[in-house]
Structure formats: structure tokens, C-alpha cells
Design a protein around this motif. Sequence first.
Motif, PDB file in Angstrom:
ATOM      1  N   LYS A  27       0.804  -1.218   0.000  1.00  0.00           N
ATOM      2  CA  LYS A  27       0.000   0.000   0.000  1.00  0.00           C
ATOM      3  C   LYS A  27       0.840   1.273   0.000  1.00  0.00           C
ATOM      4  CE  LYS A  27      -3.990  -2.093   2.322  1.00  0.00           C
ATOM      5  NZ  LYS A  27      -4.892  -2.034   3.498  1.00  0.00           N
ATOM      6  N   PHE A  28       2.113   1.177   0.340  1.00  0.00           N
ATOM      7  CA  PHE A  28       2.976   2.359   0.318  1.00  0.00           C
ATOM      8  C   PHE A  28       2.955   3.037  -1.048  1.00  0.00           C
ATOM      9  CE2 PHE A  28       7.069   4.223  -0.811  1.00  0.00           C
ATOM     10  CZ  PHE A  28       7.284   5.108   0.228  1.00  0.00           C
ATOM     11  N   TRP A  29       2.819   2.226  -2.115  1.00  0.00           N
ATOM     12  CA  TRP A  29       2.911   2.748  -3.477  1.00  0.00           C
ATOM     13  C   TRP A  29       1.570   3.196  -4.048  1.00  0.00           C
ATOM     14  CZ3 TRP A  29       7.765   3.561  -4.896  1.00  0.00           C
ATOM     15  CH2 TRP A  29       8.770   2.788  -4.297  1.00  0.00           C
ATOM     16  N   ASP A  30       0.487   2.968  -3.338  1.00  0.00           N
ATOM     17  CA  ASP A  30      -0.845   3.237  -3.900  1.00  0.00           C
ATOM     18  C   ASP A  30      -1.054   4.694  -4.290  1.00  0.00           C
ATOM     19  OD1 ASP A  30      -1.410   0.608  -3.607  1.00  0.00           O
ATOM     20  OD2 ASP A  30      -2.829   0.827  -1.958  1.00  0.00           O
ATOM     21  N   ASN A  31      -0.500   5.620  -3.548  1.00  0.00           N
ATOM     22  CA  ASN A  31      -0.733   7.040  -3.793  1.00  0.00           C
ATOM     23  C   ASN A  31       0.449   7.736  -4.456  1.00  0.00           C
ATOM     24  OD1 ASN A  31      -3.336   6.967  -2.532  1.00  0.00           O
ATOM     25  ND2 ASN A  31      -2.295   6.978  -0.545  1.00  0.00           N
ATOM     26  N   ILE A  32       1.324   6.956  -5.080  1.00  0.00           N
ATOM     27  CA  ILE A  32       2.466   7.530  -5.784  1.00  0.00           C
ATOM     28  C   ILE A  32       2.227   7.356  -7.289  1.00  0.00           C
ATOM     29  CG2 ILE A  32       4.963   7.473  -6.111  1.00  0.00           C
ATOM     30  CD1 ILE A  32       5.231   6.347  -3.307  1.00  0.00           C
ATOM     31  N   PRO A  33       1.876   8.408  -8.001  1.00  0.00           N
ATOM     32  CA  PRO A  33       1.548   8.316  -9.429  1.00  0.00           C
ATOM     33  C   PRO A  33       2.644   7.626 -10.243  1.00  0.00           C
ATOM     34  CG  PRO A  33       1.014  10.489  -8.583  1.00  0.00           C
ATOM     35  CD  PRO A  33       1.775   9.785  -7.494  1.00  0.00           C
ATOM     36  N   GLN A  34       2.220   6.737 -11.131  1.00  0.00           N
ATOM     37  CA  GLN A  34       3.075   5.994 -12.064  1.00  0.00           C
ATOM     38  C   GLN A  34       3.913   4.894 -11.396  1.00  0.00           C
ATOM     39  OE1 GLN A  34       5.395   8.678 -14.439  1.00  0.00           O
ATOM     40  NE2 GLN A  34       3.642   9.989 -14.951  1.00  0.00           N
ATOM     41  N   TYR A  35       3.732   4.722 -10.089  1.00  0.00           N
ATOM     42  CA  TYR A  35       4.473   3.658  -9.401  1.00  0.00           C
ATOM     43  C   TYR A  35       3.545   2.684  -8.675  1.00  0.00           C
ATOM     44  CZ  TYR A  35       8.811   6.216 -10.234  1.00  0.00           C
ATOM     45  OH  TYR A  35       9.881   6.847 -10.824  1.00  0.00           O
ATOM     46  N   GLU A  36       2.252   2.781  -8.966  1.00  0.00           N
ATOM     47  CA  GLU A  36       1.284   1.937  -8.270  1.00  0.00           C
ATOM     48  C   GLU A  36       1.569   0.444  -8.459  1.00  0.00           C
ATOM     49  OE1 GLU A  36      -0.800   5.768  -9.480  1.00  0.00           O
ATOM     50  OE2 GLU A  36       0.570   4.308 -10.395  1.00  0.00           O
ATOM     51  N   GLN A  37       2.149   0.079  -9.615  1.00  0.00           N
ATOM     52  CA  GLN A  37       2.404  -1.338  -9.903  1.00  0.00           C
ATOM     53  C   GLN A  37       3.421  -1.956  -8.949  1.00  0.00           C
ATOM     54  OE1 GLN A  37       3.384   1.166 -11.780  1.00  0.00           O
ATOM     55  NE2 GLN A  37       5.566   0.924 -12.207  1.00  0.00           N
TER      56      GLN A  37
END
Length: 219
Positions: A27-37
Motif C-alpha cells: 500500500k505504500f505505493w498506492d498514492n504515488i503516481p506511475q508507481y502503483e504497480q
Amino acid sequence: SIRSRDIPKSIRGYLWKSLHSAYKIGKFWDNIPQYEQRGQCGLCRLPESMEHILLDCQDSLASKIIWKAAKDLWLKCETCWPEVHFGTILGCNLVTIRNNEGKTKVGATRLFRILVLESAHLIWKLRCERTIQFNGDKEKYHTETEIYNKWIHALNMRLKFDRLLTDSMRYEKRATKINVVLKTWSGLLKDEDNLPDNWIRQSGVLVGMMPRRPPGRTR
């Protein structure tokens, strides 16, 4: 419990970060645009979490091989392998193994903690190698033999440090008691019948599970 001197510093740090969700996974990456994957497991593409990495990923060769190896070694001296959950790993140093009379089995308790913590930490390190060092290149992923041998090496290193830490001249009150180490590894050593009762100062003491040879090698 993770502050125990019986837990190596590297594993103490790993447990602390896991307890506080300090690792940049899931979930750390959920709100980072273009890095959700990056929040997806690199093996099965499901949402990644520490619990998923250690226990739940059905495509994780490391998880399957390492937990089976831990169980196989445990069953060399005990009759039943306790079921391991994510909470078991995080609170492993609070686990107590008892006999039929309710008395604590010091050696078995310590062995279980070592097996669980060393296994979980290795699974995490192998995941990091796949994701960061290998950058998701499946051709570079660890083979079954490599994973198994890394686990054997980790256990042998833990056995080696256990023996070294019994040196009361060097570590004084912080030294691990010899009888505790003997009880921990009793029944699990290579050629144990040929070892003295107190093998702490004996060279070449190894766990009784041998590394595997890579396929195609005969020497």
C-alpha cells in the motif's frame, strides 16, 4: 521481545520494521503516481504485504522450500511442527514449547524461534534480491538448489555464532550458556554420534542437512 540478545541485530531490525510497516511495499505505493504497480507481488501480481511475501504467495518458490526445510529439520527431534502464521513470526520470541507435563522445553523453544526467524528473514532477503538486484528478470531468479543451500548456510552460520557466543572469557555475563546451546541443537548435527557430549569447541560442527549439488555436476 525483539530486543532479546538471543536475536541477531539484523533480524531485530527486520522485525521492528515489519511490526511498524516501515518497509516500502504494498500500500505504500498506492498514492504515488506511475508507481502503483510496485505495490503488486512480482511473482503473482496480487497486492503485496509482508504476510503475503512470507506465507501467502502461491508462486513463491523460496517460501515453499524454506518452510518445508524448517519443518523437516524440526521433525528430526520433535513430533509435530506448529502451524506458523504471520503473528507467530512477529511474536516468535514469545513462543514457548512445552512437554506433556506443561514444562518448558528450553532447547525446543529456542530451536523453534531460530528456525522461524532465520527462515522468515531469508525469504524476505531473497524477495529483495529478486525485486531490486535482479529487477524482476525471471532468468536470474534463485533455483530450488540455490534457495535450499542458502537456508542451510544461514542455519550453519547461526550454529557457528551460537558456539562462539558461549565464550565466557570474552562475553562475560552476556555469554550464552553452553547447556542451552547443546540442548538447542541436540539431535540435529551431522555425524552427531561421533561428536563428544560437549561439542562446543569442536571444529566442523554442522547441521545434519547437507547442501544440494547443482544439476549436472558429478564432482
